[in-house]
Every structure is written in structure tokens, then in C-alpha cells.
Design an enzyme around this catalytic site. Structure first.
Site, PDB file in Angstrom:
ATOM      1  N   ASP A  93       0.864  -1.184   0.000  1.00 45.00           N
ATOM      2  CA  ASP A  93       0.000   0.000   0.000  1.00 45.00           C
ATOM      3  C   ASP A  93       0.899   1.233   0.000  1.00 45.00           C
ATOM      4  O   ASP A  93       1.639   1.475   0.960  1.00 45.00           O
ATOM      5  CB  ASP A  93      -0.898  -0.030   1.232  1.00 45.00           C
ATOM      6  CG  ASP A  93      -2.000   1.011   1.194  1.00 45.00           C
ATOM      7  OD1 ASP A  93      -2.166   1.688   0.158  1.00 45.00           O
ATOM      8  OD2 ASP A  93      -2.710   1.140   2.210  1.00 45.00           O
ATOM      9  N   ASP A 102      -2.842   2.504  -6.083  1.00 44.90           N
ATOM     10  CA  ASP A 102      -1.830   2.573  -5.029  1.00 44.90           C
ATOM     11  C   ASP A 102      -1.734   1.355  -4.120  1.00 44.90           C
ATOM     12  O   ASP A 102      -1.016   1.393  -3.126  1.00 44.90           O
ATOM     13  CB  ASP A 102      -2.056   3.824  -4.184  1.00 44.90           C
ATOM     14  CG  ASP A 102      -3.335   3.788  -3.380  1.00 44.90           C
ATOM     15  OD1 ASP A 102      -4.271   3.060  -3.769  1.00 44.90           O
ATOM     16  OD2 ASP A 102      -3.417   4.500  -2.362  1.00 44.90           O
ATOM     17  N   GLU A 103      -2.415   0.273  -4.453  1.00 42.30           N
ATOM     18  CA  GLU A 103      -2.289  -0.914  -3.606  1.00 42.30           C
ATOM     19  C   GLU A 103      -2.562  -2.190  -4.391  1.00 42.30           C
ATOM     20  O   GLU A 103      -3.295  -2.187  -5.378  1.00 42.30           O
ATOM     21  CB  GLU A 103      -3.190  -0.832  -2.381  1.00 42.30           C
ATOM     22  CG  GLU A 103      -4.667  -0.728  -2.671  1.00 42.30           C
ATOM     23  CD  GLU A 103      -5.514  -0.639  -1.413  1.00 42.30           C
ATOM     24  OE1 GLU A 103      -5.272  -1.407  -0.450  1.00 42.30           O
ATOM     25  OE2 GLU A 103      -6.431   0.196  -1.392  1.00 42.30           O
TER      26      GLU A 103
END
Length: 194
Positions: free
Chosen positions: A8, A102-103
Site C-alpha cells: 500500500d 496505489d495498492e
């Protein structure tokens, strides 16, 4: 036993902006459209100290932090950095499940290495390649890996080993469970579930 890593990125959109403009480093920054209906897409850790969070209305964020710097959303830039991170993840395993820009989850069960070492190496490579930090969670399933990645943020990692799962979950606040929001927490609490 499965070994799942959740990567993350830390305050991703805001961190990209701070990386690219040194004048923004150390300042409370949000990525959000301007206007009456503005909603925060990402908040720097400096902004979070004032209580500013993603998905918060822009007017509320400004009330919490009058010195807040609002930046326009630049998805092309975030997508480019996300693709660079994704290439790093795919260099370890084809079993990558992105959740957003983003993860992502990685299943590293088939690799003959410690998941801890893999996560640490991935985080170092992400920083070397992008200048951005990410946090990692390691666990035997996705839900726990996602919870673990938040445990040592920013720029940290945390592992929940199979023998720790029962004790970890026993004392885990219901609010930490993936998908349980404020209204669900209130409902659970009214039922005596904390």
C-alpha cells in the site's frame, strides 16, 4: 500455508506531488478538485495530523487546516508511477491482484523465500525506482495482509504469522476490519460487538 503480501503506497497522490515539487515537502497537502463539491482524493501525512482524510469534503478539510494546499488531480502522473510499481511487483510473481492505483496483493506462497524479505526488498525497489514509500502487510490471507499493511504506516511493514492469527483477531477492534465503516461500527457496537 499461503503467504500474502499487501503493498500500500503511502499517501500516494499527495506523495507524488510532494516528490515532484520540493516546496510542498513538509506542508499539509491534499489532492482535490476545487469547488463547493470538492472531495479529498489524497492527503499528505502533514495534513492528516489536522484530521484531514481521503473522501472528506474539501470545505471541511480547509476548516480543519486553513493552511492546506489544494492541488489538482493529475491521474496521468499517478498512473505512470503506479505502472512502475506494478512492474516491480510482477517481477516477483504473476499472482498480483491490484486493488487500485496505489495498492495490490501478491501471493508469494510459491516462492522459496521469506515473505518478510520479499516485502522489504519490494519496498526498497519502489523507493529506488520512484522516490516514493510504501507499506507492506504479510499474512496468510488477504484480509489480514491488508490490515497488517496499515499497522506500521508510513514506510513500514508488519507480519501476522499463522500462529499469531487467533490472538491478533481476538483483540482487533471491529473498525479495523476491511469494509467496516463508521455506520457498521456503530451497528456492531450496539449489538455488543467491539
Amino acid at each position: 500455508m499461503r503467504k500474502i503480501v499487501h503493498i500500500d503506497m503511502d499517501a500516494f497522490y499527495a506523495s507524488v506531488e510532494q516528490r515532484d515539487d520540493p516546496k510542498l515537502r513538509g506542508r499539509p497537502v491534499v489532492v482535490a478538485w476545487r469547488g463547493a463539491r470538492s472531495v479529498v482524493c489524497a492527503a499528505s501525512y502533514e495534513a492528516r495530523k489536522f484530521g484531514v482524510r481521503s473522501a472528506m469534503p474539501g470545505f471541511k478539510a480547509r476548516d480543519l487546516c486553513p493552511d492546506l494546499v489544494f492541488l489538482p488531480v493529475r491521474f496521468d502522473l499517478y498512473r505512470a508511477d503506479s505502472a512502475r510499481v506494478r512492474q516491480i511487483l510482477l517481477s516477483y510473481t504473476p499472482l498480483v491482484e491490484p486493488l487500485s492505483l496505489d495498492e495490490a496483493f501478491l501471493d508469494v506462497s510459491g516462492l522459496d523465500r521469506y515473505a518478510w524479505d520479499i516485502a522489504k526488498e519490494i519496498r526498497a525497489r519502489i523507493f529506488e525506482t520512484t522516490g516514493l514509500t510504501g507499506s507492506a502487510g504479510i499474512a496468510p490471507n488477504k484480509m489480514l495482509a491488508k490490515i497488517a499493511s496499515d499497522w506500521r504506516k508510513p514506510n513500514g511493514q508488519f507480519a501476522i504469522t499463522p500462529d499469531q492469527v487467533d490472538a491478533f483477531i481476538r483483540d482487533l477492534p471491529v473498525s479495523k476490519i476491511w469494509g467496516v465503516g463508521p455506520k457498521s461500527v456503530a451497528r456492531f457496537n450496539s449489538l455488543g460487538i467491539h
